[in-house]
Design an enzyme around this catalytic site. Structure first.
Site, PDB file in Angstrom:
ATOM      1  N   HIS A   1      18.168  54.844   9.323  1.00 55.43           N
ATOM      2  CA  HIS A   1      17.255  55.961   9.059  1.00 55.43           C
ATOM      3  C   HIS A   1      17.593  57.137   9.959  1.00 55.43           C
ATOM      4  CE1 HIS A   1      13.775  58.260   7.939  1.00 55.43           C
ATOM      5  NE2 HIS A   1      13.406  58.356   9.205  1.00 55.43           N
ATOM      6  N   SER A   2      17.633  58.345   9.386  1.00 58.28           N
ATOM      7  CA  SER A   2      17.907  59.579  10.110  1.00 58.28           C
ATOM      8  C   SER A   2      19.261  59.449  10.823  1.00 58.28           C
ATOM      9  CB  SER A   2      16.755  59.871  11.083  1.00 58.28           C
ATOM     10  OG  SER A   2      16.812  61.189  11.570  1.00 58.28           O
ATOM     11  N   MET A   3      19.311  59.623  12.143  1.00 56.85           N
ATOM     12  CA  MET A   3      20.581  59.452  12.837  1.00 56.85           C
ATOM     13  C   MET A   3      21.181  58.077  12.551  1.00 56.85           C
ATOM     14  SD  MET A   3      21.181  59.222  16.930  1.00 56.85           S
ATOM     15  CE  MET A   3      22.490  58.161  17.558  1.00 56.85           C
TER      16      MET A   3
END
Length: 253
Positions: free
Chosen positions: A95-97
């Site tokens: 998730h995200s980074m």
């Protein structure tokens, strides 16, 4: 048991290990996050799927270690530990980074001639070849950074209001942001595995086009799911996300 040999310095943390696993799901958290990000997931994947989470230095049981400042400093040790686990079909989720870490891990496995994931799950991050419009949060002063993260629901109010906790969180968060924002995309052939993408309809850090552009990174099946919520929709829509992962893991070989 492998679990007994894992130390507090391990990069991979077992959250669920069924007796006869069919597959393995390895989860990578967002910037500043740790393995506990996925503690609520342990009961939700399919009964025959192992669940592991990445814990980088500087957080949780590794709080005394210096956080990594380059992507390779996360990807390479994760691959080393993953290669020491019993062979199983596996998938990566980020998730995200964490999406960037998972994607780079899949590429690095291929370049090292190691078995790759049967599926790549990415969430809350535009395709890596899309860099225009990505927020540069690492350039903000502490006060402005906290304000933005609070709007994104990225840090609980009780943490923001606690100077001691913030002194622990901020160096890790800034190191992670530096890792993500210093990423330079290199053109390579698409991955062989299918890619499943999740996005929050109200997430200001992604766009439907940016999420859809992940399709260029696979030569196999591609699926995009947009769910209600902002950047951290994976928490508010956890059951929907896990249902989708469970469904797509059925094709993980």
């Amino acid at each position: 048991m492998l679990t007994a040999r894992l130390s507090t310095a391990s990069w991979l943390v077992p959250l669920r290990r069924p007796e006869r696993p069919r597959a393995r799901l390895v989860c990578v958290p967002n910037a500043g996050g740790g393995a506990t990000t996925f503690r609520g997931w342990a009961g939700l994947p399919a009964d025959d799927v192992e669940l592991w989470a990445v814990r980088s230095p500087g957080r949780e049981t590794r709080i005394g270690e210096k956080p990594p400042h380059r992507l390779s400093m996360i990807v390479d040790p994760v691959i080393d530990e993953l290669s020491r686990l019993a062979p199983l079909p596996f998938a990566l989720f980020g998730h995200s980074m964490g999406a960037l870490v998972s994607f780079t891990t899949a590429r690095r496995l291929r370049s090292r001639g190691l078995p790759g994931p049967g599926r790549l799950f990415v969430s809350g991050w535009n395709a890596p070849q899309i860099r225009d419009g990505m927020p540069r949060l690492g350039r903000l002063c502490d006060e402005d950074l906290m304000r933005v993260l609070h709007r994104l629901d990225g840090i609980p109010p009780e943490v923001i209001g606690n100077a001691e906790l913030m002194s622990l969180v901020m160096p890790v968060l800034r190191a992670d942001l530096n890792v993500a924002e210093s990423y330079v995309h290199q053109d390579e052939p698409p991955l062989a595995c299918p890619i499943s993408v999740f996005g929050g309809i109200g997430d200001p850090t992604t766009t439907a086009a940016g999420l859809g552009a992940w399709s260029a990174q696979t030569e196999s099946a591609f699926r995009l799911r947009l769910l209600p919520g902002g950047h951290f929709f994976v928490h508010t829509q956890r059951r929907a996300v896990l249902r989708a992962i469970r469904e797509d893991l059925g094709t993980c070989r």
